[in-house]
Design an enzyme around this catalytic site. Structure first.
Site, PDB file in Angstrom:
ATOM      1  N   PRO A 260       0.853  -1.192   0.000  1.00 12.76           N
ATOM      2  CA  PRO A 260       0.000   0.000   0.000  1.00 12.76           C
ATOM      3  C   PRO A 260       0.888   1.241   0.000  1.00 12.76           C
ATOM      4  O   PRO A 260       1.817   1.338   0.806  1.00 12.76           O
ATOM      5  CB  PRO A 260      -0.799  -0.123   1.303  1.00 12.76           C
ATOM      6  CG  PRO A 260       0.024  -1.007   2.180  1.00 12.76           C
ATOM      7  CD  PRO A 260       0.783  -1.928   1.275  1.00 12.76           C
ATOM      8  N   MET A 261       0.625   2.187  -0.890  1.00 15.61           N
ATOM      9  CA  MET A 261       1.469   3.379  -0.998  1.00 15.61           C
ATOM     10  C   MET A 261       0.599   4.619  -1.199  1.00 15.61           C
ATOM     11  O   MET A 261      -0.193   4.697  -2.150  1.00 15.61           O
ATOM     12  CB  MET A 261       2.447   3.227  -2.160  1.00 15.61           C
ATOM     13  CG  MET A 261       3.426   2.080  -1.981  1.00 15.61           C
ATOM     14  SD  MET A 261       4.507   1.848  -3.405  1.00 15.61           S
ATOM     15  CE  MET A 261       5.500   3.342  -3.282  1.00 15.61           C
TER      16      MET A 261
ATOM     17  N   GLN B 297      -5.325  -1.485   4.480  1.00 14.94           N
ATOM     18  CA  GLN B 297      -4.343  -1.262   5.551  1.00 14.94           C
ATOM     19  C   GLN B 297      -4.784  -0.115   6.441  1.00 14.94           C
ATOM     20  O   GLN B 297      -5.059   0.992   5.952  1.00 14.94           O
ATOM     21  CB  GLN B 297      -2.958  -0.953   4.991  1.00 14.94           C
ATOM     22  CG  GLN B 297      -1.890  -0.904   6.091  1.00 14.94           C
ATOM     23  CD  GLN B 297      -0.563  -0.350   5.618  1.00 14.94           C
ATOM     24  OE1 GLN B 297      -0.478   0.812   5.218  1.00 14.94           O
ATOM     25  NE2 GLN B 297       0.480  -1.174   5.650  1.00 14.94           N
TER      26      GLN B 297
ATOM     27  N   CYS C 184       4.990   3.365   8.669  1.00 20.84           N
ATOM     28  CA  CYS C 184       5.024   4.743   8.173  1.00 20.84           C
ATOM     29  C   CYS C 184       6.011   5.591   8.982  1.00 20.84           C
ATOM     30  O   CYS C 184       5.912   5.672  10.211  1.00 20.84           O
ATOM     31  CB  CYS C 184       3.641   5.364   8.241  1.00 20.84           C
ATOM     32  SG  CYS C 184       3.592   7.059   7.594  1.00 20.84           S
TER      33      CYS C 184
ATOM     34  N   LYS D 285       2.556  -4.808   8.684  1.00 18.54           N
ATOM     35  CA  LYS D 285       3.728  -4.369   7.921  1.00 18.54           C
ATOM     36  C   LYS D 285       4.506  -3.395   8.793  1.00 18.54           C
ATOM     37  O   LYS D 285       3.949  -2.411   9.280  1.00 18.54           O
ATOM     38  CB  LYS D 285       3.323  -3.692   6.608  1.00 18.54           C
ATOM     39  CG  LYS D 285       4.517  -3.249   5.754  1.00 18.54           C
ATOM     40  CD  LYS D 285       4.052  -2.683   4.409  1.00 18.54           C
ATOM     41  CE  LYS D 285       5.252  -2.388   3.502  1.00 18.54           C
ATOM     42  NZ  LYS D 285       6.017  -1.206   3.935  1.00 18.54           N
TER      43      LYS D 285
ATOM     44  N   ASN E 138      10.407  -6.783   2.194  1.00 18.56           N
ATOM     45  CA  ASN E 138      10.108  -5.548   1.478  1.00 18.56           C
ATOM     46  C   ASN E 138      11.323  -4.628   1.534  1.00 18.56           C
ATOM     47  O   ASN E 138      11.985  -4.522   2.551  1.00 18.56           O
ATOM     48  CB  ASN E 138       8.881  -4.879   2.118  1.00 18.56           C
ATOM     49  CG  ASN E 138       8.551  -3.521   1.536  1.00 18.56           C
ATOM     50  OD1 ASN E 138       8.458  -2.537   2.264  1.00 18.56           O
ATOM     51  ND2 ASN E 138       8.372  -3.432   0.227  1.00 18.56           N
ATOM     52  N   GLY E 139      11.597  -3.984   0.399  1.00 23.06           N
ATOM     53  CA  GLY E 139      12.669  -2.994   0.362  1.00 23.06           C
ATOM     54  C   GLY E 139      13.705  -3.267  -0.706  1.00 23.06           C
ATOM     55  O   GLY E 139      14.349  -4.315  -0.718  1.00 23.06           O
ATOM     56  N   ASP E 140      13.841  -2.319  -1.653  1.00 22.00           N
ATOM     57  CA  ASP E 140      14.899  -2.353  -2.684  1.00 22.00           C
ATOM     58  C   ASP E 140      14.756  -3.483  -3.696  1.00 22.00           C
ATOM     59  O   ASP E 140      15.754  -3.963  -4.232  1.00 22.00           O
ATOM     60  CB  ASP E 140      16.286  -2.419  -2.040  1.00 22.00           C
ATOM     61  CG  ASP E 140      16.688  -1.117  -1.368  1.00 22.00           C
ATOM     62  OD1 ASP E 140      15.943  -0.124  -1.511  1.00 22.00           O
ATOM     63  OD2 ASP E 140      17.735  -1.083  -0.712  1.00 22.00           O
TER      64      ASP E 140
ATOM     65  N   ARG F   3       8.271   0.821  -4.451  1.00 28.73           N
ATOM     66  CA  ARG F   3       8.522   1.726  -5.577  1.00 28.73           C
ATOM     67  C   ARG F   3       8.807   1.000  -6.892  1.00 28.73           C
ATOM     68  O   ARG F   3       8.575   1.542  -7.967  1.00 28.73           O
ATOM     69  CB  ARG F   3       9.713   2.634  -5.235  1.00 28.73           C
ATOM     70  CG  ARG F   3       9.410   3.657  -4.163  1.00 28.73           C
ATOM     71  CD  ARG F   3      10.668   4.404  -3.735  1.00 28.73           C
ATOM     72  NE  ARG F   3      11.518   3.609  -2.853  1.00 28.73           N
ATOM     73  CZ  ARG F   3      12.693   4.023  -2.393  1.00 28.73           C
ATOM     74  NH1 ARG F   3      13.166   5.204  -2.749  1.00 28.73           N
ATOM     75  NH2 ARG F   3      13.396   3.257  -1.582  1.00 28.73           N
TER      76      ARG F   3
END
Length: 337
Positions: free
Chosen positions: A17-18, A71, A101, A141, A203-205, A228
Site C-alpha cells: 500500500p502506498m 491497511q 510509516c 507491515k 520488502n525494500g529495494d 517503488r
C-alpha cells in the site's frame, strides 16, 4: 501460493500500500499485467470512523480489483478495533496494520513506526483487532526498527504478532530514521523469519527479478512485497513470479508496451478521477513511465507544465517513442508516500 487463514494467494508477490500511488487506476493497470494481490492506499482508522469523504474515496474499488487488502493506521486500540470491523464489512480480503510509516505527523501521534517503540500498546492493538475481525486474515507491515539498526525491534514485534493471532508479518528492511534512504537490510528480514513460524514477507529495494531472488536467498522470506519498483513497471510482478517459481526469465517490455501501459493508465485516471484530477495525477504518474528514457528530465519538466489530457498524452507518446534506450530507475518518493 501463499496461504493466509481464509485467503489463498496465487502468487506471494504483492504490491505494498502506498499513499498517492496505489489508487484504483494503478491497481487495474498492474492486475492486467500480472499482479495477483494489492492494497488500497493506507487508511486512517480515525478518518474511517469519522466517515471522511476523503477516506471513502481512497477505498474506491470495482469487482475486477480482487483479491484486495486494506491497511489501517492508528494507535488507539478501541478505534483500531472498530475501524477493523468496518474494513471487514466493506468486503476486503485481508486487513493489514501499519507499523512502518515514518512520516513525522504520524509518528508524533504514536502511530505508524512509532508503535515499534511501544510493544505493550502494540500487543493491545493486535489483540483487539484480531478479536474484532471475524473471518479475514490480519497481518502487519513494519520496519526493521524505529532507530535501532539491529532488527531486534522487528523480531520482538513479530513474536507479539504471532502470539496475538496475526497471520503474517511484512518487514521493510529500513529503520524509521532512514526513511527511504540508504540500503534495505535483508539480513534483518531473515532474523524475523527465523524467529517466527507464520509467513514473513520481505520488502525494500526490489526493482527487478534478480533483486527478488537475492532477497529470498538472503532472508528466506516466504513472499516479496513490492514498493517503488512497481511504479511505472507493472510487468515486474509477473517477471518476479516467473523467475522465482517457474525458473524462467521473462523479457523486458518493449517501448510499445510501455507506451500502451502509460496511455492506459492515463485513460483509467480520467475514467475514475475525471479529467482535471487525472492531469494533476499524471504529472507525477507519467514520470514513473519516462524514468530511464533519453532526455527524461526534459519530459518531466513538460509533464509538470501540462494542463490538459491531450497534452499529457502527447508528452508520453513523444517521450516513449523517441528512443529504444531505457534504464531501470527506482522512482523517488516524498516523505508522505
Amino acid at each position: 501460493m501463499l496461504k493466509l487463514k481464509s485467503l489463498t494467494l496465487s502468487s506471494p508477490i504483492i504490491q505494498s500500500p502506498m499513499v498517492g500511488c496505489t489508487d484504483l487506476a494503478y491497481r487495474l493497470i498492474s492486475r492486467r499485467r500480472g499482479m495477483a494481490f494489492c492494497f488500497v492506499e493506507m487508511i486512517s482508522a480515525t478518518g474511517l470512523m469519522h466517515a471522511s469523504n476523503k477516506t471513502f474515496e481512497l477505498m474506491k474499488t470495482v469487482p475486477e480489483d480482487r483479491p484486495l487488502g486494506g491497511q489501517l493506521i492508528g494507535c488507539d486500540p478501541d478505534v483500531m478495533a472498530a475501524a477493523a470491523e468496518k474494513m471487514e464489512a466493506q468486503g476486503y480480503d485481508l486487513l493489514d496494520l501499519n507499523l512502518g510509516c515514518p512520516v513525522r505527523k504520524v509518528t508524533s501521534q504514536g502511530a505508524g513506526s512509532a508503535l515499534l517503540k511501544d510493544p505493550k500498546k502494540t500487543e493491545e492493538v493486535f489483540k483487539r483487532v484480531v478479536k474484532a475481525v471475524k473471518k479475514i486474515p490480519v497481518t502487519v507491515k513494519m520496519r526493521k526498527g524505529y532507530d535501532d539498526e539491529s532488527g531486534q525491534e522487528a523480531v520482538e514485534i513479530a513474536k507479539i504478532a504471532e502470539g496475538s493471532g496475526l497471520s503474517a508479518v511484512t518487514v521493510h528492511g529500513r529503520t524509521r530514521a532512514q526513511g527511504y534512504t540508504g540500503v534495505a537490510d535483508w539480513e534483518a528480514i531473515g532474523k524475523v523469519k527465523r524467529a517466527v513460524k507464520i509467513p514473513v514477507i520481505g520488502n525494500g529495494d526490489v526493482i527487478s527479478a534478480a533483486d527478488a531472488r537475492r532477497m529470498r536467498e538472503v532472508s528466506g522470506c516466504d513472499g516479496v512485497m513490492i514498493g517503488r519498483g512497481g511504479l511505472g513497471n507493472p510487468w515486474l510482478f509477473r517477471q518476479i513470479h516467473a523467475a522465482l517459481f517457474e525458473n524462467r526469465d521473462l523479457p523486458s517490455p518493449t517501448k510499445e508496451e510501455r507506451l500502451a501501459a502509460a496511455l492506459e493508465h492515463l485513460q483509467e485516471e480520467v475514467r475514475w478521477e475525471g479529467e482535471q484530477r487525472a492531469v494533476f495525477h499524471m504529472r507525477r504518474i507519467g514520470t514513473w513511465y519516462i524514468a530511464g528514457v533519453m532526455n527524461a528530465a526534459r519530459w518531466r519538466a513538460e509533464l509538470v507544465r501540462s494542463r490538459t489530457v491531450e497534452a499529457v498524452r502527447d508528452i508520453l507518446i513523444q517521450a516513449l517513442t523517441q528512443s529504444d534506450e531505457f534504464h531501470s530507475v527506482r522512482p523517488t518518493l516524498t516523505e508522505g508516500q
